[in-house]
Design a protein around this motif. Structure first.
Motif, short mmCIF file in Angstrom:
data_model
loop_
_atom_site.label_atom_id
_atom_site.label_comp_id
_atom_site.label_asym_id
_atom_site.label_seq_id
_atom_site.Cartn_x
_atom_site.Cartn_y
_atom_site.Cartn_z
N LYS A 151 -4.50 -10.14 -15.57
CA LYS A 151 -4.84 -10.27 -14.15
C LYS A 151 -4.05 -9.21 -13.40
CE LYS A 151 -6.86 -13.10 -11.11
NZ LYS A 151 -8.27 -13.43 -11.16
N LEU A 152 -4.75 -8.44 -12.59
CA LEU A 152 -4.10 -7.43 -11.76
C LEU A 152 -4.34 -7.81 -10.31
CD1 LEU A 152 -2.58 -4.70 -11.59
CD2 LEU A 152 -4.82 -3.58 -11.52
N VAL A 153 -3.27 -8.28 -9.66
CA VAL A 153 -3.34 -8.70 -8.27
C VAL A 153 -2.76 -7.57 -7.42
CG1 VAL A 153 -2.62 -10.44 -6.58
CG2 VAL A 153 -3.03 -11.11 -8.96
N ILE A 154 -3.56 -7.06 -6.49
CA ILE A 154 -3.13 -5.97 -5.62
C ILE A 154 -2.62 -6.58 -4.32
CG2 ILE A 154 -3.83 -3.82 -4.49
CD1 ILE A 154 -4.04 -3.81 -7.62
N VAL A 155 -1.38 -6.24 -3.96
CA VAL A 155 -0.75 -6.88 -2.80
C VAL A 155 -0.20 -5.85 -1.80
CG1 VAL A 155 -0.17 -9.01 -4.03
CG2 VAL A 155 1.48 -7.15 -3.96
N LYS A 156 -0.12 -6.32 -0.56
CA LYS A 156 0.50 -5.55 0.52
C LYS A 156 2.01 -5.65 0.40
CE LYS A 156 -3.00 -6.88 3.94
NZ LYS A 156 -3.19 -7.30 5.33
N GLN A 157 2.70 -4.94 1.28
CA GLN A 157 4.16 -5.00 1.34
C GLN A 157 4.67 -6.41 1.56
OE1 GLN A 157 6.80 -2.25 1.38
NE2 GLN A 157 5.18 -1.91 -0.08
N THR A 158 3.91 -7.22 2.26
CA THR A 158 4.32 -8.59 2.56
C THR A 158 4.13 -9.53 1.38
OG1 THR A 158 2.09 -9.07 3.30
CG2 THR A 158 3.68 -8.35 4.99
N GLY A 159 3.44 -9.06 0.34
CA GLY A 159 3.10 -9.93 -0.78
C GLY A 159 1.73 -10.56 -0.61
N GLU A 160 1.11 -10.33 0.56
CA GLU A 160 -0.22 -10.86 0.84
C GLU A 160 -1.24 -10.16 -0.06
OE1 GLU A 160 -3.23 -10.85 4.64
OE2 GLU A 160 -1.09 -10.52 5.02
N VAL A 161 -2.19 -10.91 -0.58
CA VAL A 161 -3.16 -10.38 -1.53
C VAL A 161 -4.21 -9.51 -0.85
CG1 VAL A 161 -4.98 -11.02 -3.19
CG2 VAL A 161 -2.85 -12.34 -3.09
N ILE A 162 -4.38 -8.31 -1.37
CA ILE A 162 -5.50 -7.44 -0.96
C ILE A 162 -6.71 -7.83 -1.81
CG2 ILE A 162 -6.38 -5.08 -0.95
CD1 ILE A 162 -3.46 -4.16 -0.44
N THR A 163 -6.49 -7.91 -3.13
CA THR A 163 -7.53 -8.41 -4.03
C THR A 163 -6.88 -8.95 -5.30
OG1 THR A 163 -9.56 -7.93 -5.28
CG2 THR A 163 -7.95 -6.15 -5.13
N ASP A 164 -7.48 -9.99 -5.85
CA ASP A 164 -7.01 -10.48 -7.15
C ASP A 164 -7.97 -10.01 -8.24
OD1 ASP A 164 -9.21 -12.10 -6.77
OD2 ASP A 164 -8.12 -13.98 -7.01
N LYS A 165 -8.82 -9.06 -7.89
CA LYS A 165 -9.80 -8.51 -8.84
C LYS A 165 -9.53 -7.03 -9.12
CE LYS A 165 -13.40 -11.83 -7.63
NZ LYS A 165 -12.41 -12.80 -7.24
N GLY A 166 -8.26 -6.67 -9.15
CA GLY A 166 -7.87 -5.28 -9.40
C GLY A 166 -8.45 -4.74 -10.69
N ARG A 167 -8.41 -5.54 -11.74
CA ARG A 167 -8.92 -5.09 -13.04
C ARG A 167 -10.40 -4.76 -12.97
NH1 ARG A 167 -9.72 -9.42 -17.25
NH2 ARG A 167 -10.84 -8.35 -18.90
N LYS A 168 -11.18 -5.65 -12.39
CA LYS A 168 -12.63 -5.43 -12.27
C LYS A 168 -12.91 -4.22 -11.39
CE LYS A 168 -16.93 -7.76 -10.82
NZ LYS A 168 -17.67 -6.57 -11.17
N GLN A 169 -12.19 -4.09 -10.28
CA GLN A 169 -12.42 -2.96 -9.38
C GLN A 169 -12.09 -1.62 -10.03
OE1 GLN A 169 -10.56 -3.75 -5.58
NE2 GLN A 169 -11.83 -5.56 -5.24
N ILE A 170 -11.01 -1.56 -10.80
CA ILE A 170 -10.67 -0.32 -11.50
C ILE A 170 -11.76 0.01 -12.51
CG2 ILE A 170 -9.08 0.72 -13.17
CD1 ILE A 170 -6.78 -0.64 -11.63
N ARG A 171 -12.20 -1.00 -13.26
CA ARG A 171 -13.27 -0.77 -14.25
C ARG A 171 -14.57 -0.31 -13.58
NH1 ARG A 171 -12.27 -1.64 -19.39
NH2 ARG A 171 -10.98 -3.32 -20.15
N ASP A 172 -14.92 -0.94 -12.45
CA ASP A 172 -16.20 -0.65 -11.79
C ASP A 172 -16.18 0.62 -10.95
OD1 ASP A 172 -17.04 -3.01 -12.92
OD2 ASP A 172 -17.14 -4.13 -11.03
N LYS A 173 -15.07 0.86 -10.24
CA LYS A 173 -15.05 1.94 -9.25
C LYS A 173 -14.08 3.06 -9.55
CE LYS A 173 -16.23 -1.30 -5.58
NZ LYS A 173 -15.60 -2.37 -4.86
#
Length: 156
Positions: free
Chosen positions: A114-136
């Motif tokens: 699971k690759l969770v992409i987060v802001k400086q605050t720890g707030e989630v940008i996306t929890d689909k980092g793996r899928k997004q890297i594979r797709d885009k």
């Protein structure tokens, strides 16, 4: 990220202790929940390596991105072996740090990788980092950056 890893140390691939405040400041951070025994993890890790290398070594200036590995390996030796064999030059939460359980709970990690992409605050940008890297590929990073509010401290 200062809040998320406050009072903790991270380790580099070569075993050095790293201050997270310094290493993660003004960066989009990918929290990579993974383990060497997990075949989908071993399948995705080289993809993440290429993504990381392209963003940090092949762009000028290097993209404001860092990965922090949170291990689900069975031992510290397994974790170190997996990092040395397959990982990019990113950071990790030390194996024996019990905080990894809090992070798994906080980010609702029920399966790896699971690759969770987060802001400086720890707030989630996306929890689909793996899928997004594979797709885009690299283009997903621009979207993360726009969501990250990284340069908000320069707006005053």
């Amino acid at each position: 990220m200062v809040d998320v890893f406050s009072g903790r140390l991270l380790v580099s691939k070569d075993g050095r202790s790293v201050d997270p405040e310094e290493a993660l400041q003004n960066k989009v951070v990918g929290l990579y929940f993974s383990a060497g025994w997990c075949s989908p993890c071993r399948d995705f890790t080289p993809v993440l390596c290429d993504f990381y290398t392209e963003l940090l070594e092949e762009t000028e200036p290097p993209a404001p991105f860092e990965v922090v590995f949170i291990s689900s390996d069975h031992s510290a030796e397994e974790m170190v072996g997996y990092m040395r064999a397959m990982h990019g030059d990113w950071l990790a939460l030390p194996f024996h740090d019990p905080y990894k359980h809090d992070l798994k709970k906080k980010y609702n990690i029920t399966a790896i990788p699971k690759l969770v992409i987060v802001k400086q605050t720890g707030e989630v940008i996306t929890d689909k980092g793996r899928k997004q890297i594979r797709d885009k590929g690299l283009s997903c990073f621009r979207n993360w950056l726009e969501s990250a509010d990284i340069f908000q401290n320069f707006s005053s």
